[in-house]
Design an enzyme around this catalytic site. Structure first.
Site, PDB file in Angstrom:
ATOM      1  N   ASP A  17      30.301  26.285   9.697  1.00 57.13           N
ATOM      2  CA  ASP A  17      30.948  26.726  10.945  1.00 57.13           C
ATOM      3  C   ASP A  17      31.751  28.011  10.757  1.00 57.13           C
ATOM      4  O   ASP A  17      32.680  28.286  11.511  1.00 57.13           O
ATOM      5  CB  ASP A  17      31.884  25.637  11.509  1.00 57.13           C
ATOM      6  CG  ASP A  17      31.189  24.313  11.692  1.00 57.13           C
ATOM      7  OD1 ASP A  17      30.109  24.302  12.306  1.00 57.13           O
ATOM      8  OD2 ASP A  17      31.714  23.286  11.221  1.00 57.13           O
ATOM      9  N   HIS A  45      24.387  27.253  15.420  1.00 59.83           N
ATOM     10  CA  HIS A  45      24.785  28.657  15.436  1.00 59.83           C
ATOM     11  C   HIS A  45      24.912  29.110  16.884  1.00 59.83           C
ATOM     12  O   HIS A  45      23.962  28.998  17.655  1.00 59.83           O
ATOM     13  CB  HIS A  45      23.752  29.537  14.711  1.00 59.83           C
ATOM     14  CG  HIS A  45      23.721  29.330  13.233  1.00 59.83           C
ATOM     15  ND1 HIS A  45      22.758  29.888  12.418  1.00 59.83           N
ATOM     16  CD2 HIS A  45      24.536  28.634  12.423  1.00 59.83           C
ATOM     17  CE1 HIS A  45      22.990  29.538  11.158  1.00 59.83           C
ATOM     18  NE2 HIS A  45      24.055  28.775  11.148  1.00 59.83           N
ATOM     19  N   THR A  46      26.075  29.599  17.254  1.00 62.69           N
ATOM     20  CA  THR A  46      26.308  30.051  18.624  1.00 62.69           C
ATOM     21  C   THR A  46      26.362  31.571  18.657  1.00 62.69           C
ATOM     22  O   THR A  46      27.118  32.190  17.908  1.00 62.69           O
ATOM     23  CB  THR A  46      27.626  29.477  19.174  1.00 62.69           C
ATOM     24  OG1 THR A  46      27.576  28.049  19.092  1.00 62.69           O
ATOM     25  CG2 THR A  46      27.828  29.882  20.622  1.00 62.69           C
ATOM     26  N   THR A 305      27.624  18.960  17.722  1.00 65.83           N
ATOM     27  CA  THR A 305      28.156  17.632  18.035  1.00 65.83           C
ATOM     28  C   THR A 305      29.312  17.649  19.024  1.00 65.83           C
ATOM     29  O   THR A 305      29.594  16.635  19.651  1.00 65.83           O
ATOM     30  CB  THR A 305      28.656  16.958  16.746  1.00 65.83           C
ATOM     31  OG1 THR A 305      29.738  17.740  16.200  1.00 65.83           O
ATOM     32  CG2 THR A 305      27.541  16.861  15.713  1.00 65.83           C
ATOM     33  N   SER A 417      35.162  39.950  12.085  1.00 65.96           N
ATOM     34  CA  SER A 417      34.801  39.496  13.424  1.00 65.96           C
ATOM     35  C   SER A 417      36.076  39.133  14.167  1.00 65.96           C
ATOM     36  O   SER A 417      36.878  38.333  13.688  1.00 65.96           O
ATOM     37  CB  SER A 417      33.871  38.286  13.350  1.00 65.96           C
ATOM     38  OG  SER A 417      33.604  37.791  14.644  1.00 65.96           O
TER      39      SER A 417
END
Length: 442
Positions: A17, A45-46, A305, A417
């Protein structure tokens, strides 16, 4: 002689994550192929592109870029139904999947009885809960290592598929009924469903080891996309609270069939703090309002999840360990903006174990119970970083924080990021020049 194409392995340096999906996406415009090498559809993965949210669980992020091919390697375990559902979701969003996505004929297949076994085992009285996603990943790898698994090539052979399902269901139904009193699975129903799925999977199947080696040898650039994180690796993670595959850079070689000499560099992705989903050791975990605040601001809930993630401060002994195991050359620090409002930022720099200072990572899970993190407190920058696009424009205290991480971890910072969007990425000149990047993920 044609020079070989550049390659990069992107790994998670923590417990997963870390934001690998976004990083693979922003870098993928500089690569012709992106390959997944481990895990299954438990890896969420978003990626946000133009206001659209793409949640990829199995398919490599590279397919979101025109001209970039995606490969699912032999080290991945493939749920055919989940794969086809994800393919259809991408088609519905306008992504050109057909002709750009390839599945290894040697990848192992997840079948319904794998999920049944995992659910029954995880919920059995007296069993240590690992905190799995209950998607059959572990039992599929167990069958692979036990030499009783079904590979994608076998899935496409209807006679072999039927025989395999009949034999496997006899075994699995007996086990789960005897040990867990679970309902049996109907082998005929399973065969009919998966025989139909096989027909739709077939156009994607090829020998991906040949595809990848040919690409590299012809000068094409290839990126290997890791799943989960180093501390979840089956060998090097916080065992037994780990995944069932190799989440390290070494897994890229085993899980795709390319030689070790073909890997050019390793990029480790770490959050500016730590998170973990499920059970297991977490030395720097926060159990107070600060932990809740980080979870809320960082939106720390699982992409697959929806489970809330545990949160804690950055753990540099673990990061050093990850860098050593993976041969990490470059670090990507994500979620930097989550720390924007803090007056000071504690960072774990070593441990105290049985009253003695140590940087050793215990091999036993119970060994982590003895760890007391030793923190260094760094000054916060108290500045919004989400709209900063150049490294030189970062606050001085942010640069001090990053320099401290570099010095302590032994790897160079290449990307920062500061938000979920592609353009919320800051690149260091050294990283851009070293990798020869032409496109910076806009």
């Amino acid at each position: 002689m044609v020079s070989k194409g550049k390659t990069a392995v992107v790994i998670g340096a923590q417990w997963g994550d870390e934001g690998k999906g976004k990083i693979v996406d922003v870098l993928s415009e500089n690569f012709r192929v992106v390959a997944r090498y481990a895990g299954g559809h438990n890896a969420g993965h978003t990626v946000l592109i133009g206001g659209k949210k793409f949640v990829l669980q199995l398919i490599p992020c590279g397919v979101l870029r025109p001209g970039c091919r995606g490969v699912i390697g032999n080290g991945v375990v493939l749920d055919p139904i989940a794969f086809l559902n994800e393919v259809q979701r991408l088609r519905d969003l306008g992504v050109a999947v057909d002709g750009n996505l390839f599945v290894s004929s040697r990848a192992h297949v997840i079948l319904p009885y794998h999920r049944m076994v995992e659910l029954a085992s995880e919920n059995a009285p007296g069993r240590v809960k690992i905190g799995t996603t209950s998607r059959g990943i572990g039992p599929s790898y167990e069958d692979k290592m036990g030499r009783r698994g079904l590979r994608v090539a076998d899935l496409l052979d209807s006679t072999l598929l039927k025989k395999h399902i009949e034999n496997a269901c006899k075994e699995k139904n007996t086990i789960v009924h005897a040990l867990f009193n679970a309902e049996p699975i109907d082998p005929d129903k399973m065969y009919n469903e998966y025989a139909k799925a096989a027909e739709k999977v077939a156009p994607f199947v090829t020998d991906t080891a040949v595809l990848l080696n040919n690409a590299i040898n012809s000068g094409e650039s290839v990126m290997f996309e890791g799943a989960q994180g180093t501390m979840l690796d089956i060998d090097h993670g916080t065992y037994p609270f780990v995944t069932s595959s190799s989440a390290t850079s070494g897994g890229a070689v085993i899980g795709t069939g390319v030689p070790p000499t073909s890997i050019s560099t390793v990029i480790g992705v770490t959050k500016a703090y730590c998170t973990r989903v499920g059970e297991g050791p977490f030395p720097s975990e926060l159990h107070d309002a600060m932990g809740d605040a980080i979870r809320k601001k960082g939106n720390e809930f699982g992409a697959v999840t929806g489970r809330p993630r545990r949160t804690g401060w950055l753990d540099l002994p673990l990061l050093r360990y990850s860098n050593m195991i993976n041969g990490t050359e470059w670090l990507v620090v994500t979620k930097l903006d989550v720390l924007d409002e803090l007056d000071e930022i504690p960072v774990a720099t070593s441990y105290k174990i049985d009253g003695k200072e140590s940087e050793e990572i215990p091999a036993q899970g119970c060994g982590f119970d003895k760890i007391e993190p030793i923190y260094t407190k760094l000054p916060g920058w108290k500045t919004d970083t989400t709209k900063i696009s150049k490294y030189e424009d970062l606050p001085a205290k942010t640069k001090e924080y990053l320099k401290f991480v570099e010095q302590q971890s032994g790897a160079k910072v290449g990307i920062l990021s500061t938000g979920p969007d592609r353009d919320q990425s800051i690149y260091t000149d050294a990283f851009v020049n070293a990798l020869g990047l032409k496109h910076l993920g806009k």
